[in-house]
Design an enzyme around this catalytic site. Sequence first.
Site, PDB file in Angstrom:
ATOM      1  CG  ASP A 187      -1.995   0.951   1.285  1.00  0.00           C
ATOM      2  OD1 ASP A 187      -2.406   1.374   0.201  1.00  0.00           O
ATOM      3  OD2 ASP A 187      -2.484   1.277   2.391  1.00  0.00           O
ATOM      4  CG  ASP A 246      -5.742   1.114   8.008  1.00  0.00           C
ATOM      5  OD1 ASP A 246      -6.018   0.305   8.908  1.00  0.00           O
ATOM      6  OD2 ASP A 246      -4.642   1.694   7.949  1.00  0.00           O
TER       7      ASP A 246
HETATM    8  P1  13P Z   1      -9.092   4.913   5.346  1.00  0.00           P
HETATM    9  O1  13P Z   1      -8.222   5.753   6.227  1.00  0.00           O
HETATM   10  O2  13P Z   1     -10.301   5.650   4.898  1.00  0.00           O
HETATM   11  O3  13P Z   1      -9.462   3.604   5.968  1.00  0.00           O
HETATM   12  O4  13P Z   1      -8.255   4.587   3.998  1.00  0.00           O
HETATM   13  C1  13P Z   1      -7.293   3.577   3.975  1.00  0.00           C
HETATM   14  C2  13P Z   1      -6.461   3.573   2.743  1.00  0.00           C
HETATM   15  O5  13P Z   1      -6.714   4.259   1.771  1.00  0.00           O
HETATM   16  C3  13P Z   1      -5.288   2.689   2.713  1.00  0.00           C
HETATM   17  O6  13P Z   1      -4.535   2.854   1.555  1.00  0.00           O
HETATM   18  O1  G3H Z   2      -3.317   4.696   3.544  1.00  0.00           O
HETATM   19  C1  G3H Z   2      -2.856   4.601   4.659  1.00  0.00           C
HETATM   20  C2  G3H Z   2      -3.185   3.475   5.550  1.00  0.00           C
HETATM   21  O2  G3H Z   2      -4.308   3.739   6.339  1.00  0.00           O
HETATM   22  C3  G3H Z   2      -2.026   3.009   6.353  1.00  0.00           C
HETATM   23  O3  G3H Z   2      -1.486   3.921   7.232  1.00  0.00           O
HETATM   24  O4  G3H Z   2       1.041   3.815   7.328  1.00  0.00           O
HETATM   25  O5  G3H Z   2      -0.351   4.391   9.351  1.00  0.00           O
HETATM   26  O6  G3H Z   2      -0.315   2.070   8.477  1.00  0.00           O
HETATM   27  P1  G3H Z   2      -0.186   3.548   8.141  1.00  0.00           P
HETATM   28 ZN    ZN Z   3      -4.528   4.880   0.834  1.00  0.00          ZN
END
Ligand code: 13P
Ligand code: G3H
Ligand code: ZN
Length: 332
Positions: free
Chosen positions: A93, A279
Amino acid sequence: MISYTELGLVNTVELFKKAVSGGYALPAYNFNNLEQLQAIIQACAETKSPVILQVSSGARKYANQNLLKNMAKGAVEYANELGCNVPIVLHLDHGDSFELCKDCIETGFSSVMIDGSHYSYEENVALTKKVVEFAHSRKDYVSVEGELGVLAGVEDDVSSEHSHYTQPEEVEDFVKRTGVDSLAISIGTSHGRTKFKPEQCTRDPNGVLIPPPLRFDILEAIEKRIPGFPIVLHGASSVPVEYVQMVEKYGGKLSDSVGIPEEQLRRAANSAVCKINIDSDGRLAMTALIRKVLAEIPDEFDPRKILGPAREELKKLYAHKNINVLGSANRV
Ligand code: 13P
Ligand code: G3H
Ligand code: ZN
């Protein structure tokens, strides 16, 4: 070097084809620990939904990339044990460099995102193309997600003060020149639990914030230019008010929380949007249940009894998303 097929994982290509033609979206759930992964797999096996397991840079720092990769391998076996051979994608991601994407590709990820959205258009094209050429030249084709447009919101390593909606005039050229397998767009979603400022929203009679609608006009314009091409929505948590209220009831402070209403996500899932990233909703559900247990049973000190109810709630949340929001249930 290891290929994702040796881990029992799949890339996104066939899954996206089916999702676009079937009018549903695949769940892309972030995971950082055992309980989140168990809940995702249990929910997806039970609802017979394919799933994308996402590893963010925050997750890599917190839990170790190798360990998370091997947990995904274990998840394939676990889903089988639960009686449903769920197709599982292991996806990076918000990859922020060629080197990181290369490393993930060489160590078993079946899909990567290269997020060049903060660069100029030409720099984004060049970086994305470089990742695509490497990923597609593997014996086992690794799929690549690119991004055009910038999401607003603040979330650890993924932050941007202001959003810039995706410009439909750019998508055809970007997709053609980079060779990406899917494209993340900006139509009003954003990361985290405060997706809009209170002054951008109205309030219902109970004082709950109602956000402005997503820019479906931009989504439609994009679809016209690249018909049937897989589109991705980031920042797609709904931020359920029940979880926010539960967190606050047990001592938390989450003022001004506001997410994307489920009916808008359902509408998006019916279109060429075939991957929806979630997330924050999982974070909220876990935090709410952990706070509840700690407040109600002050002498509890077994982490399994503290995290167990949170895991159960997460499973319910993911099953609900698959069945009622994304439409990915019964697609295996
Ligand atoms: P949210 O913060 O809306 O759950 O989005 C998560 C996300 O885009 C991870 O790449
Ligand atoms: O897009 C972002 C996700 O919610 C992940 O965030 O790097 O804090 O795990 P993080
Ligand atoms: Zn994202």
